[in-house]
Scaffold this motif. Structure first.
Motif, mmCIF file in Angstrom:
data_model
loop_
_atom_site.group_PDB
_atom_site.id
_atom_site.type_symbol
_atom_site.label_atom_id
_atom_site.label_comp_id
_atom_site.label_asym_id
_atom_site.label_seq_id
_atom_site.Cartn_x
_atom_site.Cartn_y
_atom_site.Cartn_z
ATOM 1 N N THR A 89 23.692 39.399 12.177
ATOM 2 C CA THR A 89 24.520 40.092 10.916
ATOM 3 C C THR A 89 24.583 41.660 11.663
ATOM 4 O O THR A 89 25.786 42.185 11.528
ATOM 5 C CB THR A 89 23.831 40.048 9.406
ATOM 6 N N ILE A 90 23.034 41.742 11.965
ATOM 7 C CA ILE A 90 23.006 43.810 12.214
ATOM 8 C C ILE A 90 23.515 43.518 13.535
ATOM 9 O O ILE A 90 24.415 44.200 13.500
ATOM 10 C CB ILE A 90 21.069 43.657 12.955
ATOM 11 N N ALA A 91 24.117 42.710 14.843
ATOM 12 C CA ALA A 91 24.662 42.746 16.244
ATOM 13 C C ALA A 91 26.394 42.786 15.482
ATOM 14 O O ALA A 91 26.516 43.687 15.855
ATOM 15 C CB ALA A 91 24.587 41.171 16.781
ATOM 16 N N ARG A 92 26.092 41.835 14.443
ATOM 17 C CA ARG A 92 27.569 41.695 14.503
ATOM 18 C C ARG A 92 28.410 42.789 13.442
ATOM 19 O O ARG A 92 29.265 43.581 13.653
ATOM 20 C CB ARG A 92 28.460 40.684 13.500
ATOM 21 N N ARG A 93 27.546 43.169 12.657
ATOM 22 C CA ARG A 93 27.486 44.557 11.700
ATOM 23 C C ARG A 93 27.763 45.768 12.291
ATOM 24 O O ARG A 93 28.937 46.879 12.613
ATOM 25 C CB ARG A 93 26.872 44.533 10.567
ATOM 26 N N ALA A 94 27.328 45.671 13.519
ATOM 27 C CA ALA A 94 26.830 47.455 14.292
ATOM 28 C C ALA A 94 28.648 47.179 15.606
ATOM 29 O O ALA A 94 28.840 48.676 15.898
ATOM 30 C CB ALA A 94 25.796 47.017 15.470
ATOM 31 N N GLU A 95 29.133 45.841 15.779
ATOM 32 C CA GLU A 95 29.869 46.188 16.981
ATOM 33 C C GLU A 95 31.239 45.822 16.114
ATOM 34 O O GLU A 95 31.799 46.773 16.164
ATOM 35 C CB GLU A 95 29.705 44.836 17.435
ATOM 36 N N GLU A 96 31.118 45.745 14.432
ATOM 37 C CA GLU A 96 32.307 46.056 14.063
ATOM 38 C C GLU A 96 32.522 47.347 13.409
ATOM 39 O O GLU A 96 33.534 47.992 13.464
ATOM 40 C CB GLU A 96 32.322 45.581 12.244
ATOM 41 N N SER A 97 31.577 48.614 13.358
ATOM 42 C CA SER A 97 30.850 49.337 13.114
ATOM 43 C C SER A 97 32.333 50.503 14.456
ATOM 44 O O SER A 97 32.869 51.079 14.434
ATOM 45 C CB SER A 97 29.948 50.162 12.757
ATOM 46 N N LEU A 98 31.065 49.486 15.475
ATOM 47 C CA LEU A 98 32.012 50.154 17.018
ATOM 48 C C LEU A 98 33.381 50.170 17.038
ATOM 49 O O LEU A 98 33.778 51.485 17.646
ATOM 50 C CB LEU A 98 31.411 49.458 18.212
ATOM 51 N N THR A 99 34.151 49.589 16.606
ATOM 52 C CA THR A 99 35.756 48.597 16.468
ATOM 53 C C THR A 99 36.356 50.205 15.925
ATOM 54 O O THR A 99 37.796 50.417 15.898
ATOM 55 C CB THR A 99 35.750 48.113 16.123
ATOM 56 N N ARG A 100 36.043 50.058 14.563
ATOM 57 C CA ARG A 100 36.710 50.995 14.008
ATOM 58 C C ARG A 100 36.560 52.180 13.771
ATOM 59 O O ARG A 100 37.487 53.606 13.926
ATOM 60 C CB ARG A 100 35.998 50.394 12.073
ATOM 61 N N LEU A 101 35.111 52.693 14.575
ATOM 62 C CA LEU A 101 35.084 54.083 15.341
ATOM 63 C C LEU A 101 35.712 54.182 16.210
ATOM 64 O O LEU A 101 35.278 55.419 16.163
ATOM 65 C CB LEU A 101 34.000 54.471 14.936
ATOM 66 N N ARG A 102 35.853 53.420 16.931
ATOM 67 C CA ARG A 102 36.583 53.830 18.771
ATOM 68 C C ARG A 102 35.993 54.392 19.229
ATOM 69 O O ARG A 102 35.906 55.206 19.947
ATOM 70 C CB ARG A 102 37.846 53.920 17.835
ATOM 71 N N THR A 103 34.570 54.251 19.189
ATOM 72 C CA THR A 103 33.427 54.126 20.289
ATOM 73 C C THR A 103 33.035 53.503 20.873
ATOM 74 O O THR A 103 32.884 52.253 21.121
ATOM 75 C CB THR A 103 32.407 54.883 19.789
ATOM 76 N N ASP A 104 32.305 53.844 21.934
ATOM 77 C CA ASP A 104 31.380 52.617 22.444
ATOM 78 C C ASP A 104 30.248 52.937 22.295
ATOM 79 O O ASP A 104 29.586 51.878 22.780
ATOM 80 C CB ASP A 104 31.423 53.182 24.350
ATOM 81 N N VAL A 105 29.887 53.711 21.566
ATOM 82 C CA VAL A 105 28.413 53.691 21.295
ATOM 83 C C VAL A 105 28.205 54.497 20.053
ATOM 84 O O VAL A 105 28.823 55.459 19.390
ATOM 85 C CB VAL A 105 27.650 54.678 22.018
ATOM 86 N N LEU A 106 26.721 54.171 19.289
ATOM 87 C CA LEU A 106 27.060 54.385 17.568
ATOM 88 C C LEU A 106 25.440 55.873 18.165
ATOM 89 O O LEU A 106 24.215 55.509 19.237
ATOM 90 C CB LEU A 106 26.341 53.438 16.900
ATOM 91 N N ASP A 107 25.384 57.059 17.864
ATOM 92 C CA ASP A 107 24.506 57.413 18.092
ATOM 93 C C ASP A 107 23.036 57.453 17.347
ATOM 94 O O ASP A 107 21.665 56.984 17.679
ATOM 95 C CB ASP A 107 24.873 59.206 17.986
ATOM 96 N N VAL A 108 23.439 56.705 15.801
ATOM 97 C CA VAL A 108 22.592 56.213 14.967
ATOM 98 C C VAL A 108 22.492 54.964 14.132
ATOM 99 O O VAL A 108 24.341 55.237 13.680
ATOM 100 C CB VAL A 108 21.583 57.279 14.854
#
Length: 302
Positions: A89-108
């Motif tokens: 779930t953590i992995a999927r939700r992080a990837e979904e956030s990356l897609t929505r935010l249109r970025t390759d990396v989350l800072d935090v």
């Protein structure tokens, strides 16, 4: 949380993107460069409209810090809202956030709420895996005690840099806990003793959600204590050439824990009113800090 339109399934449009752009630009003009999200805000639309602004503004991503949270699942059909910190779930939700935010990396990436069923070893490895893949730079938690953080730290090789808690002049249990020791009121505090000290000792930055107390001292006063505190905030703001909102945030920032307020509004006027909290060091004396505290609690300290 205020970006993206309604909390239902209604799609966002140009108006919501423009609103997000105005909020972001006002924040930048006010010296604010850290933006806090969660995957559930407006059912993902808050992240999505922010991503739209990033897409239409070249160079903006490099100027800001993007933080988001995962771990809460909203009610769905017959399922109630629940918490889920399983690795997948953590992995999927992080990837979904990356897609929505249109970025390759989350800072935090913060874990939004503790999941009583989570295996800390599995959760810790999920964080380590996201870091190894270059998808998340740093991690933290939200609404967790020092003991819960200590357990998680044993099961991951990535440092935890933040703990986001509700903290304000209205929500004072985090500071009351430290002075009510050995008094009859101690049992009513409810705040996990030692959490502030744990975070200080381990270099975990405290972030305060609800820092403006939902306007209870700046326009929505209902109780005598709130009205007295609002009057005091206005007096202090006039004396220091700033706004009542800034004084509220300075009260948090003045604490030795170096609390970082999360102002949680999409209104440009409200964001602008907080600018001095980013641009000036807290200008509250020791005595002023205490007078605000005692006025808000409506009773003398023990």
């Amino acid at each position: 949380m205020g970006l993206g339109g309604s909390w239902d399934e209604t799609p966002y449009g140009t108006a919501e993107i423009d609103e997000a752009e105005a909020a972001i630009q006002t924040a930048l003009d006010s010296g604010i460069t850290v933006f806090d999200h969660a995957d559930i805000y407006r059912r993902g639309k808050s992240e999505a409209v922010f991503g739209e602004v990033l897409a239409r503004t070249p160079g903006l991503r490099e100027r800001i810090v993007l933080q988001t949270k995962c771990g809460i699942r909203q009610a769905d059909g017959t399922l109630p809202g629940l918490y889920d910190l399983r690795a997948a779930t953590i992995a999927r939700r992080a990837e979904e956030s990356l897609t929505r935010l249109r970025t390759d990396v989350l800072d935090v990436l913060l874990l939004h709420r503790p999941d009583p069923l989570a295996d800390p070893a599995e959760t810790g490895e999920a964080l380590s895996a996201l870091h190894r893949q270059g998808l998340v730079r740093q991690f933290g938690v939200s609404n967790m005690s020092g003991a819960q953080i200590a357990l998680l730290k044993q099961h991951t090789d990535v440092p935890l840099v933040a703990n986001q808690l509700e903290m304000s002049l209205a929500r004072r249990d985090w500071v009351e806990d430290g002075v009510l020791l050995n008094t009859p009121a101690a049992a009513r505090s409810g705040f996990p003793t030692g959490t502030l000290e744990y975070c200080l000792r381990h270099g975990i930055r405290l972030q305060a959600w609800g820092a403006l107390a939902q306007g209870r001292f700046t326009g929505r006063q209902q109780t005598p204590e709130e009205r007295a505190t609002a009057a005091l905030l206005t007096t202090l703001a006039e004396a220091k050439g700033t706004t009542p909102e800034t004084i509220l945030l300075w009260w948090l920032q003045r604490h030795p824990a170096r609390i970082a307020p999360v102002i949680g509004t999409a209104r440009p006027s409200r964001i602008h009113a907080c600018r001095d909290a980013a641009l000036r060091p807290p200008e509250l004396t020791h005595e002023e800090w205490y007078v605000l505290w005692v006025t808000a609690r409506g009773a003398q300290l023990p």
